[in-house]
Design a protein around this motif. Sequence first.
Motif, PDB file in Angstrom:
ATOM      1  N   GLN A  67     -82.004 -58.883  23.444  1.00  0.00           N
ATOM      2  CA  GLN A  67     -81.164 -60.012  23.014  1.00  0.00           C
ATOM      3  C   GLN A  67     -79.750 -59.540  22.675  1.00  0.00           C
ATOM      4  OE1 GLN A  67     -83.494 -61.781  19.794  1.00  0.00           O
ATOM      5  NE2 GLN A  67     -83.883 -63.549  21.110  1.00  0.00           N
ATOM      6  N   GLY A  68     -79.517 -58.241  22.828  1.00  0.00           N
ATOM      7  CA  GLY A  68     -78.160 -57.717  22.628  1.00  0.00           C
ATOM      8  C   GLY A  68     -77.825 -57.357  21.195  1.00  0.00           C
ATOM      9  N   ASP A  69     -78.836 -57.306  20.312  1.00  0.00           N
ATOM     10  CA  ASP A  69     -78.526 -56.986  18.921  1.00  0.00           C
ATOM     11  C   ASP A  69     -79.242 -55.712  18.467  1.00  0.00           C
ATOM     12  OD1 ASP A  69     -77.599 -56.964  16.399  1.00  0.00           O
ATOM     13  OD2 ASP A  69     -78.655 -58.754  15.713  1.00  0.00           O
ATOM     14  N   SER A  70     -78.784 -54.572  18.971  1.00  0.00           N
ATOM     15  CA  SER A  70     -79.445 -53.311  18.632  1.00  0.00           C
ATOM     16  C   SER A  70     -79.241 -52.932  17.162  1.00  0.00           C
ATOM     17  CB  SER A  70     -78.909 -52.194  19.530  1.00  0.00           C
ATOM     18  OG  SER A  70     -77.513 -52.117  19.400  1.00  0.00           O
ATOM     19  N   ARG A  71     -78.384 -53.695  16.448  1.00  0.00           N
ATOM     20  CA  ARG A  71     -78.187 -53.414  15.020  1.00  0.00           C
ATOM     21  C   ARG A  71     -79.474 -53.607  14.235  1.00  0.00           C
ATOM     22  NH1 ARG A  71     -73.143 -57.303  13.873  1.00  0.00           N
ATOM     23  NH2 ARG A  71     -74.231 -58.585  15.404  1.00  0.00           N
ATOM     24  N   HIS A  72     -80.417 -54.393  14.793  1.00  0.00           N
ATOM     25  CA  HIS A  72     -81.668 -54.624  14.078  1.00  0.00           C
ATOM     26  C   HIS A  72     -82.898 -54.126  14.848  1.00  0.00           C
ATOM     27  CE1 HIS A  72     -80.010 -56.592  10.609  1.00  0.00           C
ATOM     28  NE2 HIS A  72     -79.184 -57.243  11.404  1.00  0.00           N
ATOM     29  N   CYS A  73     -82.683 -53.267  15.844  1.00  0.00           N
ATOM     30  CA  CYS A  73     -83.807 -52.632  16.545  1.00  0.00           C
ATOM     31  C   CYS A  73     -84.557 -51.768  15.540  1.00  0.00           C
ATOM     32  CB  CYS A  73     -83.266 -51.775  17.695  1.00  0.00           C
ATOM     33  SG  CYS A  73     -84.500 -50.655  18.380  1.00  0.00           S
ATOM     34  N   SER A  74     -85.882 -51.888  15.497  1.00  0.00           N
ATOM     35  CA  SER A  74     -86.630 -51.137  14.474  1.00  0.00           C
ATOM     36  C   SER A  74     -86.727 -49.652  14.828  1.00  0.00           C
ATOM     37  CB  SER A  74     -88.019 -51.747  14.271  1.00  0.00           C
ATOM     38  OG  SER A  74     -88.748 -51.666  15.476  1.00  0.00           O
ATOM     39  N   ASP A  75     -86.433 -49.293  16.077  1.00  0.00           N
ATOM     40  CA  ASP A  75     -86.431 -47.879  16.477  1.00  0.00           C
ATOM     41  C   ASP A  75     -85.018 -47.324  16.610  1.00  0.00           C
ATOM     42  OD1 ASP A  75     -89.132 -47.533  16.562  1.00  0.00           O
ATOM     43  OD2 ASP A  75     -89.315 -48.245  18.627  1.00  0.00           O
ATOM     44  N   ARG A  76     -84.034 -48.013  16.036  1.00  0.00           N
ATOM     45  CA  ARG A  76     -82.649 -47.579  16.228  1.00  0.00           C
ATOM     46  C   ARG A  76     -82.357 -46.265  15.504  1.00  0.00           C
ATOM     47  NH1 ARG A  76     -82.587 -51.321  12.168  1.00  0.00           N
ATOM     48  NH2 ARG A  76     -81.443 -50.833  10.271  1.00  0.00           N
ATOM     49  N   THR A  77     -81.361 -45.565  16.037  1.00  0.00           N
ATOM     50  CA  THR A  77     -80.728 -44.502  15.259  1.00  0.00           C
ATOM     51  C   THR A  77     -79.357 -45.027  14.849  1.00  0.00           C
ATOM     52  OG1 THR A  77     -79.774 -43.530  17.262  1.00  0.00           O
ATOM     53  CG2 THR A  77     -81.898 -42.645  16.523  1.00  0.00           C
ATOM     54  N   VAL A  78     -78.812 -44.436  13.790  1.00  0.00           N
ATOM     55  CA  VAL A  78     -77.497 -44.882  13.310  1.00  0.00           C
ATOM     56  C   VAL A  78     -76.640 -43.641  13.056  1.00  0.00           C
ATOM     57  CG1 VAL A  78     -76.269 -46.321  11.650  1.00  0.00           C
ATOM     58  CG2 VAL A  78     -78.664 -46.835  12.163  1.00  0.00           C
ATOM     59  N   LEU A  79     -75.482 -43.647  13.667  1.00  0.00           N
ATOM     60  CA  LEU A  79     -74.562 -42.502  13.593  1.00  0.00           C
ATOM     61  C   LEU A  79     -74.348 -42.024  12.157  1.00  0.00           C
ATOM     62  CD1 LEU A  79     -72.620 -40.907  15.612  1.00  0.00           C
ATOM     63  CD2 LEU A  79     -70.796 -42.399  14.732  1.00  0.00           C
ATOM     64  N   GLY A  80     -74.785 -40.799  11.881  1.00  0.00           N
ATOM     65  CA  GLY A  80     -74.551 -40.206  10.564  1.00  0.00           C
ATOM     66  C   GLY A  80     -75.307 -40.856   9.429  1.00  0.00           C
ATOM     67  N   ILE A  81     -76.276 -41.722   9.759  1.00  0.00           N
ATOM     68  CA  ILE A  81     -77.027 -42.435   8.715  1.00  0.00           C
ATOM     69  C   ILE A  81     -78.534 -42.348   8.944  1.00  0.00           C
ATOM     70  CG2 ILE A  81     -77.489 -44.711   7.683  1.00  0.00           C
ATOM     71  CD1 ILE A  81     -74.564 -45.446   8.158  1.00  0.00           C
ATOM     72  N   LEU A  82     -78.946 -42.403  10.220  1.00  0.00           N
ATOM     73  CA  LEU A  82     -80.380 -42.468  10.515  1.00  0.00           C
ATOM     74  C   LEU A  82     -80.666 -41.799  11.865  1.00  0.00           C
ATOM     75  CD1 LEU A  82     -83.155 -43.798   9.641  1.00  0.00           C
ATOM     76  CD2 LEU A  82     -82.470 -45.782  11.014  1.00  0.00           C
ATOM     77  N   GLY A  83     -81.262 -40.606  11.809  1.00  0.00           N
ATOM     78  CA  GLY A  83     -81.756 -39.978  13.040  1.00  0.00           C
ATOM     79  C   GLY A  83     -80.709 -39.582  14.066  1.00  0.00           C
ATOM     80  N   ARG A  84     -79.472 -39.422  13.663  1.00  0.00           N
ATOM     81  CA  ARG A  84     -78.416 -39.118  14.635  1.00  0.00           C
ATOM     82  C   ARG A  84     -77.234 -38.483  13.908  1.00  0.00           C
ATOM     83  NH1 ARG A  84     -76.179 -40.925  19.532  1.00  0.00           N
ATOM     84  NH2 ARG A  84     -78.161 -41.941  20.047  1.00  0.00           N
ATOM     85  N   ASP A  85     -76.818 -37.292  14.369  1.00  0.00           N
ATOM     86  CA  ASP A  85     -75.681 -36.630  13.728  1.00  0.00           C
ATOM     87  C   ASP A  85     -74.426 -37.470  13.858  1.00  0.00           C
ATOM     88  OD1 ASP A  85     -76.860 -34.331  12.665  1.00  0.00           O
ATOM     89  OD2 ASP A  85     -76.915 -33.375  14.646  1.00  0.00           O
ATOM     90  N   GLY A  86     -73.569 -37.345  12.823  1.00  0.00           N
ATOM     91  CA  GLY A  86     -72.447 -38.258  12.688  1.00  0.00           C
ATOM     92  C   GLY A  86     -71.080 -37.699  13.033  1.00  0.00           C
ATOM     93  N   ALA A  87     -70.072 -38.314  12.457  1.00  0.00           N
ATOM     94  CA  ALA A  87     -68.681 -38.195  12.918  1.00  0.00           C
ATOM     95  C   ALA A  87     -67.817 -37.215  12.134  1.00  0.00           C
ATOM     96  CB  ALA A  87     -68.039 -39.573  12.900  1.00  0.00           C
ATOM     97  N   HIS A  88     -68.308 -36.684  11.024  1.00  0.00           N
ATOM     98  CA  HIS A  88     -67.501 -35.687  10.301  1.00  0.00           C
ATOM     99  C   HIS A  88     -67.742 -34.338  10.968  1.00  0.00           C
ATOM    100  CE1 HIS A  88     -66.577 -38.719   7.430  1.00  0.00           C
ATOM    101  NE2 HIS A  88     -67.733 -38.686   6.803  1.00  0.00           N
ATOM    102  N   ALA A  89     -67.288 -34.239  12.210  1.00  0.00           N
ATOM    103  CA  ALA A  89     -67.539 -33.054  13.045  1.00  0.00           C
ATOM    104  C   ALA A  89     -66.527 -33.068  14.185  1.00  0.00           C
ATOM    105  CB  ALA A  89     -68.960 -33.121  13.617  1.00  0.00           C
ATOM    106  N   GLU A  90     -66.437 -31.952  14.879  1.00  0.00           N
ATOM    107  CA  GLU A  90     -65.458 -31.924  15.973  1.00  0.00           C
ATOM    108  C   GLU A  90     -65.920 -32.746  17.184  1.00  0.00           C
ATOM    109  OE1 GLU A  90     -62.984 -27.931  15.923  1.00  0.00           O
ATOM    110  OE2 GLU A  90     -65.106 -27.492  15.440  1.00  0.00           O
TER     111      GLU A  90
END
Lengths: 318, 318
Positions: free
Chosen positions: A89-112
């Motif tokens: 439906q185009g709303d991956s913000r509420h996918c129950s298997d999502r990763t979230v940059l620097g918050i959930l299951g995925r390295d984030g942006a304070h990096a090169e």
Amino acid sequence: MKALHFDGRNLALCDVEKPEREGEALVRVLKSGICKTDLEIIRGYAKFRGTLGHEFVGIVERAESSDWIGKRVVGEINVGCGRCHVCKQGDSRHCSDRTVLGILGRDGAHAEYLTLPLRNLLKVPDGVSDEEAVFVEPLSAAYAITEQVEILPETKVLVIGDGKLGLLCAMTLALKSKDVSILGKHKQKLDIAESQNINSILLESLAKLPKKSFDVVVEASGNKTGFEIALEMIKPRGKLVLKSTFHGSTKAEMWKVVVEEISIVGSRCGRFAPALELLERKQIHVTKLISEEFSINEGLKAFEKASQKGVLKVLISM
Amino acid sequence: MKALHFDGRNLALCDVEKPEREGEALVRVLKSGICKTDLEIIRGYAKFRGTLGHEFVGIVERAESSDWIGKRVVGEINVGCGRCHVCKQGDSRHCSDRTVLGILGRDGAHAEYLTLPLRNLLKVPDGVSDEEAVFVEPLSAAYAITEQVEILPETKVLVIGDGKLGLLCAMTLALKSKDVSILGKHKQKLDIAESQNINSILLESLAKLPKKSFDVVVEASGNKTGFEIALEMIKPRGKLVLKSTFHGSTKAEMWKVVVEEISIVGSRCGRFAPALELLERKQIHVTKLISEEFSINEGLKAFEKASQKGVLKVLISM
């Protein structure tokens, strides 16, 4: 590469391998922004381990589609599985298997470097500076309110909290309503709002305000009493927008919500495209919210600064 | 006349004067219903003193307009000032100077007579019995949900609580959705729902239900844990309707509301006209909810019965 890594106990500037994820674009980060959520993660929220950071602007260095290479981008932080009902439906913000940059299951942006799927990236228009582009994520979260709740020119709005998010909420709401007030503790922060046609109210003057007088109240204070104040200030049948991911349970007089028939709207992330447009059209002036910028080599200092009282946005440049 | 009067400490059957209010109609009460709110008032909710009761059917004995005399009526319980902004918009339910029948500043319906302005009264169609008509107030409160939240045939709905209000909510929601479940502790009460195409779930089986699986959850349990269960069972971006005026503060994980972008809708009273229509068309069968009927002479016994576990609606006849 350099990355600000949280191991569950401590934040450290580490030398780690460049990230790689199949099918994803490699982005060289230019600048990142420290968000309150970063500070909450260090306090144990979300149980995240890895490289922090989800606000950034960068340059695509590697991608499956060559016309992205070299482009300056920002990126939506939720990465859905792409297969479930919600993602389709185009709303991956509420996918129950999502990763979230620097918050959930995925390295984030304070990096090169970071990686994200191309579908998450948006090109930054030339007229938008790096400093402005870093604000797209929180700005889209603020702007989301106007997509969830009807705001008319005469809608009387109160924003509780004069932190970065509160100020961004007040600034975006003031594009729709002529009657926006912001409540906070810091005269210096409130002055930023005043300069943008927002009525500012110091917390110590709260008692003078008539209760039950706002059509829409946005709780963006991030502390326990914000919700109580919101319930006091909102009109019957009003809309109370919750923005704070204050971690822990709140004592709430929920019966008031029933008797006054209040609607509470939880609001987290927003779409990036309208936020980029606001910046391109110079409708929102976000750079006033920058308190200081540090090099990633001084990343720990940057976090120390960001956690001090009275400080607004702290940026990290790579 | 006889009236069940609460003095702030005790409920008593008293002999009081017939009520009289300038410009209001005098209604001879035929039957009244005991509501959970009546029981809460006795426990100190709303600090009300006076004759209890707000669910009734009666006959107009005196009115300014003669064509109402002798008519069988029910009555909206909120009486607005008629002058303020809210009243002029036609919603006296939220007038800040309102009185509420048997709840706030106005003697109620557990008595031989009551008064209400003519504008609050609705004539009861012949096909609706007295027993059914007494349910118009709670039925309209239940039906209000369908006017506040969009319910489609495929909307997956959970009602928490198998008391009178929970059952009425489930029954009205099942007129719109094909997928309504009700959660409760009492098999006997749940069976009433089962007979009307509502899926019933005993609280002890709750653990077997998949979490985050309902589009709409209605909290009508009237106890502390109802809200917690609601937050567990609702889908991201779902609508949580609060119906219980549980008095006291609730501990709530409000950050979940933000992260999952849930909307909470406080819902109290509804319009009487659609509820009367449901009864006239025999779309809702409320008389199954009657546990027992007492004469007003046995009014205290009626209250005793109504406060017992497992009991549904108790009626009082005058």
